[in-house]
Scaffold this motif. Structure first.
Motif, PDB file in Angstrom:
ATOM      1  N   LEU A   1       0.827  -1.199   0.000  1.00  0.00           N
ATOM      2  CA  LEU A   1       0.000   0.000   0.000  1.00  0.00           C
ATOM      3  C   LEU A   1       0.865   1.255   0.000  1.00  0.00           C
ATOM      4  O   LEU A   1       0.595   2.226  -0.728  1.00  0.00           O
ATOM      5  N   GLY A   2       1.920   1.254   0.819  1.00  0.00           N
ATOM      6  CA  GLY A   2       2.835   2.394   0.828  1.00  0.00           C
ATOM      7  C   GLY A   2       3.533   2.580  -0.503  1.00  0.00           C
ATOM      8  O   GLY A   2       3.749   3.714  -0.952  1.00  0.00           O
ATOM      9  N   PHE A   3       3.874   1.468  -1.156  1.00  0.00           N
ATOM     10  CA  PHE A   3       4.514   1.543  -2.470  1.00  0.00           C
ATOM     11  C   PHE A   3       3.590   2.218  -3.480  1.00  0.00           C
ATOM     12  O   PHE A   3       4.017   3.097  -4.245  1.00  0.00           O
ATOM     13  N   LEU A   4       2.321   1.827  -3.502  1.00  0.00           N
ATOM     14  CA  LEU A   4       1.362   2.410  -4.442  1.00  0.00           C
ATOM     15  C   LEU A   4       1.116   3.888  -4.133  1.00  0.00           C
ATOM     16  O   LEU A   4       1.005   4.714  -5.051  1.00  0.00           O
ATOM     17  N   LEU A   5       1.017   4.222  -2.850  1.00  0.00           N
ATOM     18  CA  LEU A   5       0.823   5.627  -2.481  1.00  0.00           C
ATOM     19  C   LEU A   5       2.024   6.472  -2.889  1.00  0.00           C
ATOM     20  O   LEU A   5       1.864   7.599  -3.409  1.00  0.00           O
ATOM     21  N   GLY A   6       3.239   5.961  -2.653  1.00  0.00           N
ATOM     22  CA  GLY A   6       4.429   6.691  -3.067  1.00  0.00           C
ATOM     23  C   GLY A   6       4.506   6.850  -4.568  1.00  0.00           C
ATOM     24  O   GLY A   6       4.885   7.914  -5.078  1.00  0.00           O
ATOM     25  N   LEU A   7       4.125   5.797  -5.296  1.00  0.00           N
ATOM     26  CA  LEU A   7       4.111   5.868  -6.759  1.00  0.00           C
ATOM     27  C   LEU A   7       3.141   6.939  -7.247  1.00  0.00           C
ATOM     28  O   LEU A   7       3.462   7.739  -8.140  1.00  0.00           O
ATOM     29  N   SER A   8       1.978   6.975  -6.654  1.00  0.00           N
ATOM     30  CA  SER A   8       0.971   7.969  -7.039  1.00  0.00           C
ATOM     31  C   SER A   8       1.441   9.381  -6.705  1.00  0.00           C
ATOM     32  O   SER A   8       1.240  10.322  -7.488  1.00  0.00           O
ATOM     33  N   TYR A   9       2.078   9.523  -5.540  1.00  0.00           N
ATOM     34  CA  TYR A   9       2.564  10.856  -5.152  1.00  0.00           C
ATOM     35  C   TYR A   9       3.645  11.342  -6.117  1.00  0.00           C
ATOM     36  O   TYR A   9       3.684  12.529  -6.471  1.00  0.00           O
ATOM     37  N   GLY A  10       4.535  10.439  -6.564  1.00  0.00           N
ATOM     38  CA  GLY A  10       5.569  10.833  -7.510  1.00  0.00           C
ATOM     39  C   GLY A  10       5.002  11.307  -8.825  1.00  0.00           C
ATOM     40  O   GLY A  10       5.462  12.314  -9.393  1.00  0.00           O
ATOM     41  N   VAL A  11       3.979  10.629  -9.325  1.00  0.00           N
ATOM     42  CA  VAL A  11       3.334  11.059 -10.573  1.00  0.00           C
ATOM     43  C   VAL A  11       2.665  12.417 -10.379  1.00  0.00           C
ATOM     44  O   VAL A  11       2.763  13.312 -11.237  1.00  0.00           O
ATOM     45  N   ALA A  12       1.964  12.589  -9.230  1.00  0.00           N
ATOM     46  CA  ALA A  12       1.304  13.865  -8.962  1.00  0.00           C
ATOM     47  C   ALA A  12       2.325  14.993  -8.829  1.00  0.00           C
ATOM     48  O   ALA A  12       2.092  16.119  -9.299  1.00  0.00           O
TER      49      ALA A  12
END
Length: 570
Positions: A52-63
């Motif tokens: 879950l943290g990996f997906l959240l970090g991935l999304s934050y990087g794109v944003a």
């Protein structure tokens, strides 16, 4: 935000991976730490928390990528960033110190670069564009440099328009010579030792170099207007690498030791065994362990030296220095390529450096300090000439600053006795440590450590003889150091403060040290230029002379509209 430029798409990948791995490891650490304290929290929760943290970090990087923008406006460089907490910066061209371009190996293969915008406000980067395309990086560097030069030119025109009539009506022939011949005319050879590119067009042959033009006006590329001033030859690069020792390279050795401890220890044991070292760490006596310590230390120093050579070679590979308008521009680096500028108007002081080996071979280096940054700053743009023949370096320094050949004054002879006492106390401390070790270890001949007293007289003499200062008409020149001797040329108009400092021992001996500060930042290695241990009356005279020369230099420089340094210093 729609009118702003976005970074290269590769930035989205780098930001996403960076924050994704942060989001992956942070839950692992938090769950593990909390599970050891709070019983309801189970370590098995990491199976869910980590992905879950990996997906959240991935999304934050794109944003973050989509929320980052930059724009070149008429008066400022605008940068906006941040996903939740927005930050908008408007960087005036008049405050920009330099624009550096940095490329690693992977970035060079992908055709992208990191652009750093430095200002004179401190030792940190004001804005970093990570990453943009190579062509975009070159465009930004050239465009910002052009607009910065335009701001400076408009400011000079306003100063001339508002100049008092008394200054405008003065006969030019009655004014002090503003050194009109410091820059060679276009199409002519410069002073002896100049290295110019016959295919390059000098800034003198282009009257509108650096002048702001309309967006529709075609601009020549930076390379078309670049004049080469210095290029580090292969022999000079190798000599510089092998005669420069960087203790920071030891960090790489510690990194290797941390990740390969067992292999490194086995290598140390194998190297020490022929000299009487222990066969393994579990068996051995005090003598064998001492041999192991000595051999390990020598190997560590040797490895650190080789890493230092490799680092210096890679950092200064293909070093080239040129000029565009009133800026010094440089390129260097093998694995990581650096490109940047040193504004001539920002130069605070010029320093000639050498170490004993370089002095023996007849070589030296030339460094400059600019407003906000010192020679060893992270900006990395301060080496004007890493290494060249000593006579050539001194010629460069004289042409660059216009300083007269200095005739150095030595400190008070009492200072030599002070250094002898200081080093004697240090030697006594070493003997005391050896004596203490004799009670805790089998060391018996502790008194042999007293041999260090033999080095006291030459050490005190060498420190004293390499100190000196020169109070010129336009510059203050300070020399100090033996292992890394520094001869610093400071124009009076660049002096910020001059302070007289006296320790309790100096007060008893009637001595004082004079600290001269400029607007450049200092690092752990490079401290403020200091005239050490001169007589108190001499310190007061230099202090007063520096203050008087400062006021005179400021008036003359304003009247002559002089940069203070020659951009054609070769």
């Amino acid at each position: 935000m729609s009118s702003m430029n976005r970074l290269h798409p590769f930035s989205a990948v780098t930001y996403s991976l960076r924050y994704a791995f942060l989001g992956l490891w942070l839950p692992l650490f938090l769950v593990g730490a909390l599970a050891s304290v709070f019983e309801p929290i189970q370590g098995s929760w990491t199976v869910v928390a980590a992905p879950l943290g990996f997906l959240l970090g991935l999304s934050y990087g794109v944003a973050y990528y989509y929320r980052f923008g930059y724009q070149i406006t008429e008066d400022t460089v605008d940068v906006a960033s941040g996903v939740f907490a927005r930050r908008s910066r408007e960087i005036p061209y008049g405050r920009i110190q330099n624009v550096d371009i940095r490329q690693g190996v992977v970035q060079r293969l992908l055709g992208v670069a990191v652009v750093s915008i430095e200002t004179a406000g401190g030792g940190t980067t004001e804005a970093t564009l990570s990453v943009v395309g190579e062509d975009e990086a070159d465009r930004l560097q050239a465009e910002i440099r052009r607009r910065t030069a335009g701001v400076k030119e408009r400011r000079q025109e306003q100063d001339r328009e508002h100049a008092p009539e008394s200054d405008a009506n003065v006969d030019p022939e009655s004014q002090p010579d503003a050194e009109p011949d410091r820059q060679p005319a276009a199409g002519t050879d410069g002073p002896a030792g100049a290295e110019t590119d016959p295919d390059a067009v000098t800034a003198d042959s282009s009257s509108d170099a650096g002048r702001p033009t309309s967006e529709s006006t075609a601009r020549p590329s930076p390379q078309q207007r670049r004049r080469r001033l210095f290029e580090l030859a292969d022999t000079e690069l190798l000599l510089y690498a092998f005669t420069t020792f960087r203790p920071a390279a030891g960090a790489a050795g510690l990194f290797l030791f941390f990740f390969a401890t067992d292999a490194v220890l086995e290598a140390f044991l194998a190297a020490a065994a022929p000299f009487g070292g222990p066969q393994d760490l579990a068996s051995g006596d005090a003598g064998s362990y001492g041999i192991l310590t000595i051999v390990s230390g020598l190997i560590s120093v040797g490895v650190t030296y080789l890493l230092s050579v490799a680092y210096t070679f890679a950092m200064y590979y293909d070093f080239q220095l040129g000029r565009i308008g009133d800026d010094f521009v440089y390129d260097r680096g093998l694995l990581q390529r650096y490109s940047g500028s040193i504004p001539a108007e920002k130069v605070q002081s010029v320093t000639v450096t050498d170490n004993p080996l370089q002095r023996l071979l007849g070589y030296a280096g030339l460094w400059v300090e600019t407003a906000g940054y010192g020679p060893d700053s992270d900006a990395g743009s301060q080496s004007a000439v890493p290494l060249a023949a000593r006579d050539r370096i001194y010629t460069f320094a004289e042409n660059l600053t216009g300083v007269e050949t200095p005739s150095f004054e030595s400190p008070s002879p009492i200072a030599r006795r002070r250094y002898a006492v200081r080093y004697s106390l240090l030697a006594a401390a070493i003997v005391a440590v050896a004596f203490g070790l004799s009670y805790a270890t089998p060391l018996e001949r502790w008194y042999l450590a007293a041999v260090v007293f033999v080095a006291v007289p030459p050490a005190a003499h060498l420190r004293y003889t390499h100190l000196g200062y020169f109070v010129g008409d336009d510059h203050l020149v300070i020399r100090s150091g033996f292992w890394r001797r520094r001869t610093t040329v400071i124009p009076y108009y660049r002096i910020q403060t001059v302070s007289t400092r006296r320790s309790i021992f100096q007060r008893r001996l009637g001595l004082a040290s004079l600290v001269v500060d400029t607007a450049s930042s200092r690092s752990f290695v490079w401290s403020s230029s200091t005239i050490y241990d001169i007589a108190l009356e001499d310190a007061r005279d230099v202090h007063g002379a520096s203050r008087d020369h400062l006021q005179t230099a400021l008036r003359e420089r304003k009247a002559a509209d002089d940069l203070g340094v020659s951009v054609d210093f070769t």
